[in-house]
Scaffold this active site. Structure first.
Site, mmCIF file in Angstrom:
data_model
loop_
_atom_site.group_PDB
_atom_site.id
_atom_site.type_symbol
_atom_site.label_atom_id
_atom_site.label_comp_id
_atom_site.label_asym_id
_atom_site.label_seq_id
_atom_site.Cartn_x
_atom_site.Cartn_y
_atom_site.Cartn_z
ATOM 1 N N ARG A 77 36.941 62.391 33.827
ATOM 2 C CA ARG A 77 35.964 62.798 33.217
ATOM 3 C C ARG A 77 34.491 62.031 33.839
ATOM 4 O O ARG A 77 33.326 62.354 33.276
ATOM 5 C CB ARG A 77 35.695 62.944 31.736
ATOM 6 N N GLU B 181 45.553 47.291 37.495
ATOM 7 C CA GLU B 181 45.969 48.519 38.303
ATOM 8 C C GLU B 181 44.891 48.269 39.538
ATOM 9 O O GLU B 181 43.926 48.862 39.619
ATOM 10 C CB GLU B 181 45.707 49.727 37.751
ATOM 11 N N TYR C 92 40.186 49.654 42.070
ATOM 12 C CA TYR C 92 38.984 49.037 42.499
ATOM 13 C C TYR C 92 38.446 48.909 43.741
ATOM 14 O O TYR C 92 37.345 48.504 44.088
ATOM 15 C CB TYR C 92 38.936 47.677 41.508
ATOM 16 N N PHE D 296 40.546 36.535 33.020
ATOM 17 C CA PHE D 296 39.308 36.703 32.065
ATOM 18 C C PHE D 296 39.189 38.031 31.698
ATOM 19 O O PHE D 296 39.793 38.767 32.186
ATOM 20 C CB PHE D 296 37.863 36.315 32.669
#
Length: 412
Positions: free
Chosen positions: A89, A118, A122, A412
């Site tokens: 979406r 995953e 990115y 992190f």
């Protein structure tokens, strides 16, 4: 009801964090309160469908070592998720748009970094794999660590409560940060992260312990945090493991003494090493027995320049470089175009130019090579960097390289 994307309100933190735990299949534990303390709510986003969180993305304010030793403000992207009920979406894209635009508008952090469960997600947002990490299972029954010069002068002291020696360990860590690109200066609160030791997550291991390496004057020169997992086979032969959490040392003698200690604990014939630098020196202390250590590598830190000009000027270079880069960056178009990078071991400048491009690459590749962990030449061989002027690739690849592999010491 339409999904609403907004900055996190402090009173919403519990619901927001519960949504993250659901997405990652986790449960509430003792890490929760530290997560709450470290969350920067004004830099965190939540996507809400009514009163239910269906997406999240948080930024964390770090200072990271880059080649040359400078500590550069870097925005750590963390706690990213989209609920399975709300995929496809555009929620993730909207969150990434808001976060990267916000970083640029603030004008403080030229870099954004993340670790990825995953990684394939990115790359399309301009993040390249900038560091890797070493994992190993050392068969200490057959592998012997050679004594390091001077290690006989090192005194080892075990602290059953790692928190009681935290200040000494953090002093060692702080001195190590400028020496390796990718390391993070620990802001207040982050020094407690390596001490987290949730009983439910030990899987039968002992509580975390810490061994200190001290010189003849009593100065702490190194430390290692570890736990033990006891095991026996059907013939009552010990099969236990030493589980190394982290290790830092200021000199060869202390470093060697710590590895000798960890590899020589009775009834523990396996030393499990996780998340270490790929050039960790202990690999060369085992003689010709590396195959018995079962080394393997995995991705570590992903990096993207948010501002190409400031990012490239913030580091130094291993050799003089003067090259015009044609940068592609569809998601952050302010970076697109030609940039002249000029620098050496003392500093660098990066400015827009109308001169002919000599290398062409995307911002993802620029992120991958930024810390020196990946070579421009390697990416060119993979078809991800194009040489437009003969000789430009070799010179730039050499300049971007570092003699110490970059490494992220903790997630992190």
């Amino acid at each position: 009801m339409a999904t609403e994307l907004r900055v996190l309100r402090r009173e919403e933190w519990d619901s927001w964090h519960d949504g993250i735990l659901r997405a990652f299949g986790a449960v509430r534990d003792k890490e929760r309160e530290l997560d709450r303390e470290l969350t920067e709510t004004d830099r965190s986003l939540g996507a809400w469908d009514g009163d239910r969180v269906v997406g999240s993305a948080a930024l964390l304010s770090f200072r990271m070592t880059v080649p040359g030793g400078a500590l550069v403000p870097s925005a750590g992207l963390s706690m990213v998720h989209v609920a399975a009920t709300h995929r496809r979406r555009g929620i993730l894209r909207s969150m990434m748009r808001r976060q990267l635009d916000g970083i640029r508008e603030a004008g403080v952090e030229p870099l954004s970094v993340l670790t990825a469960s995953e990684p394939h997600i990115y790359g399309r947002f301009g993040y390249g794999m900038a560091t890797r990490e070493l994992h190993a299972d050392v068969d200490t029954g057959r592998v012997t660590f050679a004594p390091a010069p001077g290690s006989e002068r090192i005194r080892l002291r075990v602290a059953d409560d790692p928190a009681s020696v935290l200040d000494e360990c953090e002093a060692v860590y702080a001195r190590r940060v400028p020496e390796r690109a990718g390391m993070l200066q620990r802001a207040p609160g982050w020094e407690r992260r390596p001490l987290l030791d949730v009983p439910e997550k030990r899987n039968g291991a002992t509580p975390l312990a810490c061994v200190l390496a001290e010189d003849e004057h009593g100065e702490v020169r190194g430390y290692a945090r570890y736990s033990l997992r006891n095991a026996w086979d059907e013939n009552d032969v010990p099969r236990g493991s030493v589980l190394l959490r982290d290790l830092e040392a200021l000199d060869t003698a202390s470093y060697g003494a710590l590895w000798e200690f960890l590899s020589g604990i009775d009834l523990m014939p396996v030393l499990r090493v996780r998340g270490r630098p790929v050039d960790d020196a202990w690999l060369h202390m085992t003689g010709d027995s590396v195959r018995l250590c079962r080394p393997r590598w995995r991705d570590g830190l992903f990096l993207r320049p948010v501002e190409v000009r400031a990012a490239l000027a913030a580091r130094t270079y291993s050799a003089p470089v003067d090259v015009v880069l044609e940068v592609e960056d569809a998601f952050c178009p302010w970076n697109e175009g030609r940039w002249r990078l000029s620098g050496d071991g003392t500093g660098a400048t990066c400015e827009r130019t109308d001169d002919a491009a000599e290398l062409a690459l995307s911002v993802r590749e620029l992120g991958a090579v930024y810390l020196g962990g990946t070579a421009l030449r390697t990416l060119a061989s993979a078809g991800r960097v194009r040489e437009l002027r003969k000789g430009a690739l070799g010179a730039a690849s050499h300049a971007f390289s570092t003699d110490v592999a970059p490494w992220l010491p903790h997630g992190f």
